[in-house]
Design a protein around this motif. Structure first.
Motif: not given
Length: 82
Positions: A1-9, A15-26, A30-33
C-alpha cells in the motif's frame, strides 16, 4: 500500500510497517510503502503482483454520475497502523 509521506507521518507509519486498510466492504492488513508520487489523502494499492491479500475485496462499486458507469478502482478507505 503506497502512502504519501505527509499521511505516513501523521499516522506514525514507516516503510514496511503493517497497516489496516478498511472500506465499507472489509479490511486488509498490508505493508506500507512511503512514496512521494501520489497526493496527500490518497493511497494506492496495486491490484496485481503482491502475492498476498486481494485488494479487490475492498472496492465498492459506486456509480459515476458523469459517465453513467461504475467507479471500480476508486473507493474511500480508512488507514490505521496495525
Amino acid at each position: 500500500m503506497e502512502i504519501h509521506p505527509e499521511d505516513a507521518g501523521r499516522l506514525a507509519v514507516k516503510n514496511g510497517d503493517p497497516v489496516w486498510v478498511e472500506s465499507s466492504k472489509g479490511r486488509l492488513r498490508l505493508g506500507a510503502r512511503v512514496r512521494t508520487g501520489g497526493l496527500p489523502g490518497v493511497v494506492h494499492i496495486p491490484l496485481y503482483g503482491s502475492g498476498s491479500e486481494n485488494p479487490n475485496a475492498l472496492i465498492v462499486d459506486m456509480p459515476d454520475r458523469t459517465r453513467g458507469m461504475g467507479l471500480f478502482t476508486a473507493t474511500r478507505v480508512r488507514v490505521r497502523k496495525a
